[in-house]
Design an enzyme around this catalytic site. Sequence first.
Site, PDB file in Angstrom:
ATOM      1  N   ILE A   1      -1.561  17.372 -39.683  1.00 46.45           N
ATOM      2  CA  ILE A   1      -0.363  16.615 -40.025  1.00 46.45           C
ATOM      3  C   ILE A   1      -0.575  15.122 -39.810  1.00 46.45           C
ATOM      4  O   ILE A   1      -0.191  14.300 -40.643  1.00 46.45           O
ATOM      5  CB  ILE A   1       0.833  17.115 -39.194  1.00 46.45           C
ATOM      6  CG1 ILE A   1       1.221  18.536 -39.621  1.00 46.45           C
ATOM      7  CG2 ILE A   1       2.029  16.170 -39.326  1.00 46.45           C
ATOM      8  CD1 ILE A   1       2.264  19.189 -38.726  1.00 46.45           C
TER       9      ILE A   1
ATOM     10  N   SER B   1       8.626  20.302 -33.115  1.00 50.89           N
ATOM     11  CA  SER B   1       8.362  21.662 -33.604  1.00 50.89           C
ATOM     12  C   SER B   1       9.672  22.376 -33.855  1.00 50.89           C
ATOM     13  O   SER B   1      10.651  22.181 -33.119  1.00 50.89           O
ATOM     14  CB  SER B   1       7.542  22.444 -32.579  1.00 50.89           C
ATOM     15  OG  SER B   1       7.473  23.821 -32.924  1.00 50.89           O
TER      16      SER B   1
ATOM     17  N   LYS C   1       8.842  20.760 -26.582  1.00 53.00           N
ATOM     18  CA  LYS C   1       9.322  20.272 -27.868  1.00 53.00           C
ATOM     19  C   LYS C   1      10.834  20.054 -27.862  1.00 53.00           C
ATOM     20  O   LYS C   1      11.343  19.159 -28.551  1.00 53.00           O
ATOM     21  CB  LYS C   1       8.912  21.233 -28.985  1.00 53.00           C
ATOM     22  CG  LYS C   1       7.404  21.268 -29.209  1.00 53.00           C
ATOM     23  CD  LYS C   1       6.846  19.885 -29.505  1.00 53.00           C
ATOM     24  CE  LYS C   1       5.366  19.889 -29.780  1.00 53.00           C
ATOM     25  NZ  LYS C   1       4.833  18.543 -30.112  1.00 53.00           N
TER      26      LYS C   1
ATOM     27  N   THR D   1      -3.154  24.171 -41.295  1.00 52.67           N
ATOM     28  CA  THR D   1      -4.117  23.274 -40.657  1.00 52.67           C
ATOM     29  C   THR D   1      -5.271  24.110 -40.114  1.00 52.67           C
ATOM     30  O   THR D   1      -5.252  25.344 -40.198  1.00 52.67           O
ATOM     31  CB  THR D   1      -3.483  22.484 -39.499  1.00 52.67           C
ATOM     32  OG1 THR D   1      -3.124  23.396 -38.441  1.00 52.67           O
ATOM     33  CG2 THR D   1      -2.238  21.732 -39.955  1.00 52.67           C
TER      34      THR D   1
ATOM     35  N   ASP E   1      -6.933   9.238 -25.287  1.00 48.19           N
ATOM     36  CA  ASP E   1      -6.436  10.500 -24.748  1.00 48.19           C
ATOM     37  C   ASP E   1      -4.920  10.398 -24.628  1.00 48.19           C
ATOM     38  O   ASP E   1      -4.397   9.470 -24.004  1.00 48.19           O
ATOM     39  CB  ASP E   1      -7.068  10.753 -23.380  1.00 48.19           C
ATOM     40  CG  ASP E   1      -6.684  12.097 -22.781  1.00 48.19           C
ATOM     41  OD1 ASP E   1      -5.632  12.651 -23.167  1.00 48.19           O
ATOM     42  OD2 ASP E   1      -7.432  12.587 -21.923  1.00 48.19           O
TER      43      ASP E   1
ATOM     44  N   ASN F   1       2.126  11.959 -32.879  1.00 50.13           N
ATOM     45  CA  ASN F   1       1.814  13.314 -33.341  1.00 50.13           C
ATOM     46  C   ASN F   1       0.984  14.101 -32.338  1.00 50.13           C
ATOM     47  O   ASN F   1       0.880  15.302 -32.455  1.00 50.13           O
ATOM     48  CB  ASN F   1       1.062  13.229 -34.681  1.00 50.13           C
ATOM     49  CG  ASN F   1       0.601  14.586 -35.170  1.00 50.13           C
ATOM     50  OD1 ASN F   1       1.399  15.480 -35.384  1.00 50.13           O
ATOM     51  ND2 ASN F   1      -0.710  14.746 -35.334  1.00 50.13           N
TER      52      ASN F   1
ATOM     53  N   TYR G   1       5.692  25.645 -24.297  1.00 49.14           N
ATOM     54  CA  TYR G   1       5.588  24.807 -25.495  1.00 49.14           C
ATOM     55  C   TYR G   1       6.972  24.492 -26.036  1.00 49.14           C
ATOM     56  O   TYR G   1       7.277  23.340 -26.374  1.00 49.14           O
ATOM     57  CB  TYR G   1       4.762  25.531 -26.548  1.00 49.14           C
ATOM     58  CG  TYR G   1       4.563  24.746 -27.823  1.00 49.14           C
ATOM     59  CD1 TYR G   1       3.693  23.663 -27.867  1.00 49.14           C
ATOM     60  CD2 TYR G   1       5.244  25.091 -28.991  1.00 49.14           C
ATOM     61  CE1 TYR G   1       3.507  22.941 -29.029  1.00 49.14           C
ATOM     62  CE2 TYR G   1       5.061  24.379 -30.165  1.00 49.14           C
ATOM     63  CZ  TYR G   1       4.188  23.304 -30.175  1.00 49.14           C
ATOM     64  OH  TYR G   1       4.012  22.590 -31.327  1.00 49.14           O
TER      65      TYR G   1
ATOM     66  N   ILE H   1       2.342  25.200 -40.405  1.00 46.63           N
ATOM     67  CA  ILE H   1       1.723  24.319 -41.385  1.00 46.63           C
ATOM     68  C   ILE H   1       0.256  24.705 -41.532  1.00 46.63           C
ATOM     69  O   ILE H   1      -0.410  25.062 -40.554  1.00 46.63           O
ATOM     70  CB  ILE H   1       1.828  22.843 -40.940  1.00 46.63           C
ATOM     71  CG1 ILE H   1       3.300  22.442 -40.743  1.00 46.63           C
ATOM     72  CG2 ILE H   1       1.163  21.923 -41.948  1.00 46.63           C
ATOM     73  CD1 ILE H   1       4.153  22.469 -41.993  1.00 46.63           C
TER      74      ILE H   1
END
Length: 246
Positions: free
Chosen positions: A21, A144, A162, A193, A67, A94, A158, A191
């Site tokens: 992305i 997300s 988000k 990727t 980083d 991102n 996670y 997506i």
Amino acid sequence: MNTSESPSPKAALVFGGSRGIGAAIARRLAREGYAVALTYASRADKAAEVVAAIQADGGQAIALQADAADQHAITAAVADATASLGTLHVAVVNAGVYQGGPLEQFPVDTLDLMLSVNVRGVFLAIQAAAAKMAEGGRIITIGSNTAQRSGSVGGSVYVMTKAAVAALVRELALDLAPRKITINNIQPGPIETDITAGFLDHLAERSPLQRVGRPEEVASLAAYLVSAEASYMTGASLTMDGGYSI
């Protein structure tokens, strides 16, 4: 004396712009006329490919190693980007990591890593970019769709990170409004990727549209958010997942 020279392109910085992305957004912003700086954590080769592709299309781009969990690296990336390209007009955050696991076995080290990159790193990137941003600039975070609904076991940490990004964007819109800087959050679903390459068919089966999204589709939404047409939108989280989280 030539007085008809074109003005220098506005500068955009994409944190995590070497793949997927982020790379699609970097290339789209370049096509929209921005000079683009993009950061990468470890894949210098992938970052170089994105820069080369932008330059081959006639655009201007540089790659910077940073980083996403390192405050000094983030600050240095912003300083290097502005030194090379000028005052920032767009910043896209991102960078992020995902590791899942059940509650009972979830390692504290993994928890700390995900909080460091997905929450702390996002805040630090926004903070550093905003300090060097022109009035009326645009900030975009990549969150997300799981912030709304996951439906999968093992993704709690996670999802938490988000959801934190969505809340952060909503509140930072108030902080940035006096400078006419907008900040919005794109919440993609699955997506196509390199990360999802091994289970695209499974993801497509779960989608109401029976497919996964393309990075270029997310980049199109990002292009809208930095356009003049989106100047009245700020603090929003926009879900783009083909109905996945309905």
